[in-house]
Design a protein around this motif. Structure first.
Motif, PDB file in Angstrom:
ATOM      1  N   ALA A 133      95.833  34.771 103.363  1.00  0.00           N
ATOM      2  CA  ALA A 133      94.787  35.054 102.318  1.00  0.00           C
ATOM      3  C   ALA A 133      95.543  36.243 101.462  1.00  0.00           C
ATOM      4  N   SER A 134      94.670  36.624 100.226  1.00  0.00           N
ATOM      5  CA  SER A 134      95.217  37.663  99.393  1.00  0.00           C
ATOM      6  C   SER A 134      93.844  38.457  99.248  1.00  0.00           C
ATOM      7  N   VAL A 135      94.328  39.757  99.399  1.00  0.00           N
ATOM      8  CA  VAL A 135      93.301  40.845  99.090  1.00  0.00           C
ATOM      9  C   VAL A 135      93.767  41.915  97.880  1.00  0.00           C
ATOM     10  N   VAL A 136      92.745  41.878  97.044  1.00  0.00           N
ATOM     11  CA  VAL A 136      93.050  42.755  95.598  1.00  0.00           C
ATOM     12  C   VAL A 136      92.202  43.735  95.355  1.00  0.00           C
ATOM     13  N   PHE A 137      92.529  44.997  95.314  1.00  0.00           N
ATOM     14  CA  PHE A 137      91.678  46.104  94.907  1.00  0.00           C
ATOM     15  C   PHE A 137      92.012  46.521  93.672  1.00  0.00           C
ATOM     16  N   LEU A 138      90.947  46.574  92.859  1.00  0.00           N
ATOM     17  CA  LEU A 138      90.897  47.328  91.397  1.00  0.00           C
ATOM     18  C   LEU A 138      91.103  48.851  91.507  1.00  0.00           C
ATOM     19  N   THR A 139      92.305  49.212  90.862  1.00  0.00           N
ATOM     20  CA  THR A 139      92.449  50.723  90.683  1.00  0.00           C
ATOM     21  C   THR A 139      92.333  51.024  89.349  1.00  0.00           C
ATOM     22  N   SER A 140      93.376  51.798  88.848  1.00  0.00           N
ATOM     23  CA  SER A 140      93.211  52.066  87.568  1.00  0.00           C
ATOM     24  C   SER A 140      94.626  52.771  87.147  1.00  0.00           C
ATOM     25  N   VAL A 141      95.002  52.779  85.835  1.00  0.00           N
ATOM     26  CA  VAL A 141      96.276  53.494  85.470  1.00  0.00           C
ATOM     27  C   VAL A 141      95.852  55.016  85.576  1.00  0.00           C
ATOM     28  N   ASN A 142      94.552  55.318  85.537  1.00  0.00           N
ATOM     29  CA  ASN A 142      94.107  56.648  85.767  1.00  0.00           C
ATOM     30  C   ASN A 142      94.170  57.195  87.167  1.00  0.00           C
ATOM     31  N   GLY A 143      95.072  58.070  87.421  1.00  0.00           N
ATOM     32  CA  GLY A 143      95.316  58.477  88.652  1.00  0.00           C
ATOM     33  C   GLY A 143      96.574  58.095  89.473  1.00  0.00           C
ATOM     34  N   VAL A 144      96.937  56.742  89.137  1.00  0.00           N
ATOM     35  CA  VAL A 144      98.045  55.834  89.653  1.00  0.00           C
ATOM     36  C   VAL A 144      99.362  56.304  88.721  1.00  0.00           C
ATOM     37  N   TYR A 145      99.205  55.994  87.525  1.00  0.00           N
ATOM     38  CA  TYR A 145     100.158  56.305  86.401  1.00  0.00           C
ATOM     39  C   TYR A 145      99.993  57.318  85.466  1.00  0.00           C
ATOM     40  N   THR A 146      98.642  57.674  85.077  1.00  0.00           N
ATOM     41  CA  THR A 146      98.402  58.763  84.110  1.00  0.00           C
ATOM     42  C   THR A 146      97.462  59.798  84.875  1.00  0.00           C
ATOM     43  N   ALA A 147      97.054  60.517  83.942  1.00  0.00           N
ATOM     44  CA  ALA A 147      95.892  61.511  84.246  1.00  0.00           C
ATOM     45  C   ALA A 147      95.143  62.059  83.052  1.00  0.00           C
ATOM     46  N   VAL A 148      93.669  61.995  83.085  1.00  0.00           N
ATOM     47  CA  VAL A 148      92.874  62.190  82.043  1.00  0.00           C
ATOM     48  C   VAL A 148      92.103  63.282  82.589  1.00  0.00           C
ATOM     49  N   LYS A 149      91.869  64.516  81.916  1.00  0.00           N
ATOM     50  CA  LYS A 149      90.913  65.594  82.171  1.00  0.00           C
ATOM     51  C   LYS A 149      89.464  65.016  82.400  1.00  0.00           C
ATOM     52  N   GLY A 150      88.823  65.649  83.407  1.00  0.00           N
ATOM     53  CA  GLY A 150      87.479  65.222  83.626  1.00  0.00           C
ATOM     54  C   GLY A 150      87.207  64.069  84.705  1.00  0.00           C
ATOM     55  N   PHE A 151      88.250  63.339  85.177  1.00  0.00           N
ATOM     56  CA  PHE A 151      88.081  62.382  86.116  1.00  0.00           C
ATOM     57  C   PHE A 151      89.102  62.544  87.084  1.00  0.00           C
TER      58      PHE A 151
END
Length: 251
Positions: A133-151
């Protein structure tokens, strides 16, 4: 003509957060590839409306709050054997660290991280996730590759998902169960349209300039990535992240 490796015929796939946004589009897209879909989210009416948009038959509506441990434990027993899962449920709230309170932090962490991990854990322990089987989590570039103020809380929850998926990939490799994440950039969902009401048109225009491909993404862009990771086309891919961001993170 050889059979397409992207074929999802005869596969049963659970989608959390399937009532709207990216989760809704993933459900529509994978059903069009032949999958039977289990639609999970809180709003039964919205889920029923999504079900009516799906190609094929045999789709199931599962109305529940994935942060409710008791409800989840009961639901797991009713879920049929799965060939795939896409965890698309999530919330996004703007809260700088200075004003971020514990209740906000807890809500975001529970919804975005603890709930999908707990549901996956229970399904694994009940042998509801089949070999290969395949399990997929939706993450984000925010927090994994970039950072944005307020998030900060949002970024932390997505980073945690990214990390634990790698551990799961190692622990279940012997059963050929694959765990991967999709890290989107900004996608034009209902959440996006609500968020841009809080900022100026000029700010949105300026932010789009950060994307080499010139615009934000569409839900279909993420859904197509999910099809790839759910299908046999990615059978030798596990423990990794597929970035779908219009080139944002290469700058």
């Amino acid at each position: 003509m050889p059979e397409s490796p992207f074929n999802l015929q005869e596969k049963t796939i659970l989608i959390t957060g399937a009532s709207s946004g990216i989760g809704k589009q993933i459900a529509i897209s994978i059903a069009s590839m032949g999958a039977k879909v289990i639609l999970a989210a809180r709003n039964a009416e919205k889920l029923t409306n999504v079900k009516e948009l799906l190609d094929g038959s045999g789709h199931i509506v599962l109305s529940l709050d994935i942060t409710d441990e008791i409800a989840i434990a009961a639901a797991v027993d009713k879920i049929p054997p799965l060939d795939g899962i896409v965890h698309a449920a999530g919330i996004l709230k703007l809260a700088p660290i200075k004003i971020l309170d514990f209740d906000q932090l807890k809500q975001i962490t529970e919804t975005n991280y603890l709930a999908p991990v707990n549901l996956t854990r229970l399904l694994l322990n009940k042998k509801k996730i089949q070999s290969a089987a395949s399990v997929v989590f939706l993450t984000s570039v925010n927090g994994v590759y970039t950072a944005v103020k307020g998030f900060g809380a949002y970024a932390g929850s997505k980073s945690a998902l990214n990390s634990i998926s790698k551990v799961m990939a190692l622990e279940y490799a012997s059963r050929k169960i694959r765990f991967n994440t999709i890290a989107p950039g900004m996608i034009k969902t209902e959440m996006y349209h609500e968020m841009i009401k809080q900022v100026s048109d000029e700010s949105v225009k300026e932010d789009k300039l950060k994307y080499p491909l010139g615009d934000y993404g569409e839900p279909e862009d993420v859904a197509n990535a999910a099809i790839f990771l759910l299908s046999a086309a990615s059978k030798w891919i596990t423990g990794t992240t597929l970035v779908v961001d219009g080139g944002l993170t290469i700058i």
